[in-house]
Design a protein around this motif. Sequence first.
Motif, PDB file in Angstrom:
ATOM      1  N   VAL A 104     -10.520  19.323 -23.034  1.00 41.74           N
ATOM      2  CA  VAL A 104     -10.635  20.288 -21.929  1.00 41.74           C
ATOM      3  C   VAL A 104     -10.706  19.580 -20.576  1.00 41.74           C
ATOM      4  O   VAL A 104     -10.031  19.962 -19.625  1.00 41.74           O
ATOM      5  N   GLY A 129      -5.774  19.537 -17.313  1.00 44.70           N
ATOM      6  CA  GLY A 129      -4.580  19.582 -16.478  1.00 44.70           C
ATOM      7  C   GLY A 129      -4.263  18.311 -15.725  1.00 44.70           C
ATOM      8  O   GLY A 129      -3.280  18.286 -14.969  1.00 44.70           O
ATOM      9  N   ALA A 130      -5.057  17.251 -15.886  1.00 44.72           N
ATOM     10  CA  ALA A 130      -4.883  16.009 -15.107  1.00 44.72           C
ATOM     11  C   ALA A 130      -3.396  15.727 -14.849  1.00 44.72           C
ATOM     12  O   ALA A 130      -2.649  15.452 -15.791  1.00 44.72           O
ATOM     13  N   TYR A 175     -13.648  16.343  -9.058  1.00 44.84           N
ATOM     14  CA  TYR A 175     -13.042  15.447 -10.053  1.00 44.84           C
ATOM     15  C   TYR A 175     -11.578  15.839 -10.150  1.00 44.84           C
ATOM     16  O   TYR A 175     -11.143  16.757  -9.436  1.00 44.84           O
ATOM     17  N   PHE A 227     -11.491  26.345  -7.665  1.00 45.92           N
ATOM     18  CA  PHE A 227     -11.320  25.957  -9.071  1.00 45.92           C
ATOM     19  C   PHE A 227     -12.700  25.751  -9.688  1.00 45.92           C
ATOM     20  O   PHE A 227     -13.431  24.831  -9.290  1.00 45.92           O
TER      21      PHE A 227
HETATM   22  C1  PHB Z   1      -9.734  20.170 -16.449  1.00 44.33           C
HETATM   23  O1  PHB Z   1     -10.702  19.389 -16.360  1.00 44.33           O
HETATM   24  O2  PHB Z   1      -8.568  19.752 -16.367  1.00 44.33           O
HETATM   25  C2  PHB Z   1      -9.937  21.609 -16.665  1.00 44.33           C
HETATM   26  C3  PHB Z   1     -11.125  22.066 -17.215  1.00 44.33           C
HETATM   27  C4  PHB Z   1     -11.304  23.418 -17.461  1.00 44.33           C
HETATM   28  C5  PHB Z   1     -10.291  24.309 -17.155  1.00 44.33           C
HETATM   29  C6  PHB Z   1      -9.107  23.858 -16.598  1.00 44.33           C
HETATM   30  C7  PHB Z   1      -8.926  22.507 -16.356  1.00 44.33           C
HETATM   31  O3  PHB Z   1     -10.452  25.594 -17.407  1.00 44.33           O
END
Ligand code: PHB
Length: 390
Positions: A104, A129-130, A175, A227
């Motif tokens: 995740v 999504g990095a 991050y 986000f």
């Molecule tokens: C991420 O850390 O890339 C991440 C985590 C949770 C999400 C989406 C992206 O819902």
Amino acid sequence: MKTTRLLATAFGAALLSAAAPAAFAQAGTKIKVGLMLPATGTFAALGTAIENGFRLHVAENGGKLAGREVEFVRVDDESDPAKATDNVNKLIKRDNVDVLIGTVHSGVAMAMARVAKDTGTILIVPNAGADAVTGPMCALNIFRSSFSNWQPGYAMGDVVAKKGHKKVVTIAWKYAAGDESVRGFKESFEKAGGTVVKELSLPFPNVEFQALLTEIAATKPDAVYTFFAGGGAVKFVKDYAAAGLKKSIPLYGAGFLTDGTLEAQGADAEGLLTTLHYADSLGTPRDNAFRLAYAKAYKLQPDVYAVQGFDAAQMLRIGLEAVKGDLSKKAEFAAAVQKAKIDSPRGTFSLSKSHNPVQDIYLRQVVGKENKIIGVASKGLADPARGCRL
Ligand code: PHB
């Protein structure tokens, strides 16, 4: 005596090759799938949904992929980048997994991608999504069934600009995921003439939003882009409303803000607009069948994370079928997954050359307990894959 042993050996070899012709060399053996996901912390529910989705597809195939029975080995990565390399090495070296599925959190996923690249182990990322995973770190054996952080952010920048907002404050965890989501938003929003006047952040997974909400109130932007995900998203939406900001400054976000969270957010999420590659009301036969099967199996409604887990299993199945279960054929595995049209509940998608989904990004609005689709914010959006050489 010697002749008998030789004969016996030859007979055994003949039997073996009859039972296992080269093309199905591994068909009889189990495939060990290493699930590295969060089982604790702010992303715990996301990890569960991914695992549920993955297991649903395997179950729909009789517990097998390309004729190989699937065995799972699990590690709780705690969304902790500091423990990530040790955790992934445990799966590869101690447990001898054949493939890695995870995770995740973007910081943890980058550590997984590094190890996958070094060892050649096939890795399918079912969320994180990095941008780097399908950018500078891209590799033949690394795939993503989810999104790049850039994608939903970039789609939302256009939406917010079209609403006529000129000045936006962003707020996110500090991050890769927060930074890159904001960067994607800013890229399209500023191209369309808007300005990001302030970029606020706090360390992951902190949820002490009060001082930052006070700063938003004092700055008086036209809108806010954010986000957050999981437990943090629940608290942010509730705190934003409690601070009285929901009425005065429209809140927009990458769709994680309201996905898998609506039960807990209640009325505080009502009406929020977000962008994501899934919505609760697509109404297609494919999605309806998926939602019904998921609800039946788990007594839960699926969310985007469940879809991404389901599709990670589909991608693994497609690759495995192409190599008849033989994972040593990495180039053939990669070619098959890359050219596939993946029959996802989100809508059919395919992968870019860097192995990231090329997909529609929906504009959704919270209505009751659903993220209702109200349009397509960006059709067939591909991540720019900056820095990927494949
Ligand atoms: C991420 O850390 O890339 C991440 C985590 C949770 C999400 C989406 C992206 O819902």
